[in-house]
Enzyme design. Structure first.
Site, PDB file in Angstrom:
ATOM      1  N   GLU A 214       0.876  -1.176   0.000  1.00  0.00           N
ATOM      2  CA  GLU A 214       0.000   0.000   0.000  1.00  0.00           C
ATOM      3  C   GLU A 214       0.910   1.222   0.000  1.00  0.00           C
ATOM      4  O   GLU A 214       1.430   1.618   1.041  1.00  0.00           O
ATOM      5  CB  GLU A 214      -0.902  -0.012   1.251  1.00  0.00           C
ATOM      6  CG  GLU A 214      -1.904  -1.152   1.284  1.00  0.00           C
ATOM      7  CD  GLU A 214      -3.037  -0.981   0.271  1.00  0.00           C
ATOM      8  OE1 GLU A 214      -3.272   0.160  -0.177  1.00  0.00           O
ATOM      9  OE2 GLU A 214      -3.670  -1.988  -0.074  1.00  0.00           O
ATOM     10  N   CYS A 257      -1.866   9.547   2.014  1.00  0.00           N
ATOM     11  CA  CYS A 257      -1.503   8.928   0.739  1.00  0.00           C
ATOM     12  C   CYS A 257      -2.543   9.200  -0.352  1.00  0.00           C
ATOM     13  O   CYS A 257      -2.207   9.245  -1.524  1.00  0.00           O
ATOM     14  CB  CYS A 257      -1.316   7.430   0.915  1.00  0.00           C
ATOM     15  SG  CYS A 257      -2.766   6.644   1.646  1.00  0.00           S
TER      16      CYS A 257
HETATM   17  P1  NAD Z   1       8.304   4.342   5.020  1.00  0.00           P
HETATM   18  O1  NAD Z   1       8.332   3.490   3.816  1.00  0.00           O
HETATM   19  O2  NAD Z   1       9.482   5.167   5.347  1.00  0.00           O
HETATM   20  O3  NAD Z   1       8.007   3.452   6.332  1.00  0.00           O
HETATM   21  C1  NAD Z   1       6.934   2.566   6.401  1.00  0.00           C
HETATM   22  C2  NAD Z   1       7.199   1.498   7.458  1.00  0.00           C
HETATM   23  O4  NAD Z   1       8.343   0.744   7.082  1.00  0.00           O
HETATM   24  C3  NAD Z   1       7.503   2.033   8.856  1.00  0.00           C
HETATM   25  O5  NAD Z   1       6.901   1.189   9.815  1.00  0.00           O
HETATM   26  C4  NAD Z   1       9.017   1.928   8.947  1.00  0.00           C
HETATM   27  O6  NAD Z   1       9.510   1.788  10.247  1.00  0.00           O
HETATM   28  C5  NAD Z   1       9.269   0.679   8.150  1.00  0.00           C
HETATM   29  N1  NAD Z   1      10.626   0.599   7.583  1.00  0.00           N
HETATM   30  C6  NAD Z   1      11.441   1.627   7.254  1.00  0.00           C
HETATM   31  N2  NAD Z   1      12.596   1.146   6.731  1.00  0.00           N
HETATM   32  C7  NAD Z   1      12.494  -0.203   6.755  1.00  0.00           C
HETATM   33  C8  NAD Z   1      13.360  -1.255   6.366  1.00  0.00           C
HETATM   34  N3  NAD Z   1      14.568  -1.004   5.855  1.00  0.00           N
HETATM   35  N4  NAD Z   1      12.939  -2.519   6.517  1.00  0.00           N
HETATM   36  C9  NAD Z   1      11.721  -2.794   7.028  1.00  0.00           C
HETATM   37  N5  NAD Z   1      10.851  -1.843   7.420  1.00  0.00           N
HETATM   38  C10 NAD Z   1      11.245  -0.553   7.293  1.00  0.00           C
HETATM   39  O7  NAD Z   1       7.009   5.244   4.838  1.00  0.00           O
HETATM   40  P2  NAD Z   1       6.363   6.289   5.836  1.00  0.00           P
HETATM   41  O8  NAD Z   1       7.219   7.486   5.977  1.00  0.00           O
HETATM   42  O9  NAD Z   1       5.922   5.606   7.070  1.00  0.00           O
HETATM   43  O10 NAD Z   1       5.047   6.655   5.036  1.00  0.00           O
HETATM   44  C11 NAD Z   1       5.024   7.545   3.965  1.00  0.00           C
HETATM   45  C12 NAD Z   1       4.713   6.850   2.682  1.00  0.00           C
HETATM   46  O11 NAD Z   1       3.708   5.873   2.874  1.00  0.00           O
HETATM   47  C13 NAD Z   1       4.165   7.786   1.637  1.00  0.00           C
HETATM   48  O12 NAD Z   1       4.719   7.463   0.392  1.00  0.00           O
HETATM   49  C14 NAD Z   1       2.679   7.498   1.644  1.00  0.00           C
HETATM   50  O13 NAD Z   1       2.032   7.813   0.452  1.00  0.00           O
HETATM   51  C15 NAD Z   1       2.645   6.056   1.938  1.00  0.00           C
HETATM   52  N6  NAD Z   1       1.384   5.684   2.566  1.00  0.00           N
HETATM   53  C16 NAD Z   1       0.546   4.873   1.893  1.00  0.00           C
HETATM   54  C17 NAD Z   1      -0.663   4.543   2.460  1.00  0.00           C
HETATM   55  C18 NAD Z   1      -1.640   3.638   1.760  1.00  0.00           C
HETATM   56  O14 NAD Z   1      -2.588   3.193   2.400  1.00  0.00           O
HETATM   57  N7  NAD Z   1      -1.475   3.347   0.489  1.00  0.00           N
HETATM   58  C19 NAD Z   1      -1.011   5.042   3.704  1.00  0.00           C
HETATM   59  C20 NAD Z   1      -0.097   5.867   4.361  1.00  0.00           C
HETATM   60  C21 NAD Z   1       1.096   6.172   3.794  1.00  0.00           C
END
Ligand code: NAD
Length: 491
Positions: A214, A257
């Protein structure tokens, strides 16, 4: 700390043992856990409000609307439909399979890993949890480290209300996520950005684990005033402006998002649109939005600087037509409108994820279709128009996870619609029945009897058998026999 594989071994073994015990397959267990989520949301409402305010400055009304209320609705929907969803479904068989029956049985996948994001810390954790429970799985949840107060409430409340032998929360950031990803799960459900999604998918590939991603991207809103009829109706304009402003600034301060990322509109209409947006921003947030408690703050200094960096680019700065001020101490950025910032600037090439609203002007509104098609597939496309021809073209000629007309974000709360992306905005879908299916395997079950058997299926081979096999594929062989002996009529 032990070896890398040793991290979280105990927690994982416990939830795997629970899954293997068959406990979570019981419908009564699934219902009890969904009920427990409802109790948790009701009884710990004030803790949730407090945490969302602390991490994100969300007003409790917004917190209820976007997280507690939406999650409670989903849990109730799953409870109300669980018997129907879990019932096996008979499917038709060709007469050639007579005597026999066939059905589809939903089986849980096993142990699922849910990695969630910080902007809707409760919603983005509980929505997939509801689907995973409804389907009978056990769960490891890793919330985001960027919303620590919410993450800590998730740990406490899930510990207090849910069955901890089946559902566990593991807190931490990237390194914890990476350690978890070294284990073998039966499904990984990830919400976040494209960069981390690649890490998740690469780790999942090692064990051939199915994933749902997502993700986000830039969601455009096509605002068509000229060919539309609603431009002449003052009431519709008011509603449209409120929905655009809400769809941009009103959900987590633009850090959503499916929030509107930028607007596409006709050049000659742009000045009017800017004036209308200014007027209604002031109406909903007052003359000094900085003082308003109705808009969430930026999550942290890193994201604040990133957004400030967009605004400080000289050619972007000169395109600001409203707002632009900020307060680093309060992590607040004023709702800001920009008119035609350069298309190659970061604000127009990266997902904005904040309260900055670029308006891109086009000669004709139909040009917006090509504009959208030339960029990565969005999670959502919005069209503010009643022009049916344009609506039809937008539906068929652009690709996105969802498309909504004359509103924004609302599609997220509709249980009967799937939620998910396409292309760069992710893949897999959930919400309502789609969540149940996301965390289930639809097993094909076929039962045969011994009443009739066709010798031409088996060796030794000869050309007669080949002919029979060919005609068997061409016709429903049994049907022909049944017609011949008068058991059924020729169609
Ligand atoms: P992110 O990808 O930085 O982090 C998401 C999750 O992944 C967090 O729990 C983080 O701790 C974990 N993570 C980070 N690095 C990791 C690694 N190397 N290995 C495993 N896990 C790791 O994203 P974010 O800053 O939390 O969110 C922002 C992004 O998410 C935006 O692009 C937004 O559009 C998207 N988003 C999508 C939805 C949806 O429902 N489609 C909802 C909210 C946010």
């Amino acid at each position: 700390m032990g070896s890398l594989m040793g991290d979280f071994e105990e927690e994982l073994q416990e939830v795997r043992d629970t899954f293997n015990s068959g406990k979570t397959r019981e419908i009564s267990w699934r219902k009890s856990q969904l009920q427990a989520i409802l109790s948790l949301l009701k009884e710990r409402e004030s803790d949730i409000f407090k945490a969302l305010n602390q991490d994100l400055g969300k007003h409790h009304v917004e917190a209820f609307r976007d997280e507690i209320g939406t999650v409670a609705k989903s849990a109730k929907y799953a409870l109300g439909n669980l018997n129907k969803w879990t019932a096996s479904k008979r499917v038709k068989l060709p007469l050639a399979a007579f005597p026999g029956t066939a059905k589809l049985v939903h089986e849980p996948l096993g142990v699922v890993l849910i990695i969630s994001s910080w902007n809707f810390p409760f919603g983005l954790s509980f929505e997939p949890i509801i689907g995973a429970i409804a389907a009978g799985n056990t769960i490891i949840l890793k919330p985001s480290e960027l919303s620590p107060a919410c993450s800590s409430v998730l740990v406490k409340t899930i510990h207090d209300y849910l069955d901890n032998s089946a559902i566990k929360v593991i807190e931490g950031g990237a390194s914890v996520g990476e350690k978890l990803l070294q284990h073998n799960f039966d499904k990984i459900f990830f919400t976040g950005g494209g960069r981390v999604a690649q890490i998740v998918m690469a780790a999942a590939a090692k064990n051939l684990t199915p994933v749902t991603l997502e993700l986000g991207g830039k969601c455009p809103a096509v605002v068509d005033f000229i060919s539309s009829t609603w431009d002449r109706k003052v009431g519709s304009i008011l509603i449209a402006m409120k929905r655009i402003i809400w769809g941009k600034f009103g959900a987590c301060g633009g850090q959503a998002c499916i929030g509107i990322d930028y607007i596409l509109t006709q050049k000659k209409f742009a000045p009017t649109l800017v004036e209308l947006l200014k007027k209604y921003i002031k109406k909903s947030l007052g003359d000094n939005p900085m003082e308003s408690n109705s808009i969430a703050k930026i999550i942290n200094n890193k994201h604040f600087s990133r957004l400030k960096g967009h605004l400080d680019e000289p050619l972007v700065k000169s395109s600001i037509v409203f707002g632009g001020s900020s307060n680093e101490e309060k992590l607040f950025i004023e709702p800001t409108i920009l008119l035609d910032p350069p298309l190659d600037s970061a604000i127009m090439t990266e997902e904005i994820f904040g309260p900055l609203l670029p308006i891109i002007t086009l000669e004709n509104i139909e040009d917006s279709i090509e504009f959208i098609r030339a960029r990565p597939k969005p999670l959502s496309v919005y069209g503010f128009t009643n022009n049916e021809k344009l609506q039809k073209r937008m539906i068929s000629e652009t690709s996105s996870g969802s498309i909504t007309f004359n509103d924004a974000i609302i599609q997220y709360a509709v249980d009967t619609l799937p939620f998910g992306g396409v292309g760069g905005s992710g893949f897999g879908r959930y919400h309502g029945k789609y969540s149940f299916e996301n965390f289930s395997h639809q097993k094909a079950v076929m039962m045969r009897g011994y009443l009739i058997d066709f010798g031409f299926r088996y060796p030794p081979w000869n050309n007669k058998k080949l002919q029979l096999l060919k005609s068997g594929l061409r016709y429903d062989y049994v049907k022909l026999v049944f017609i011949k002996i008068g058991l059924i009529k020729k169609a």
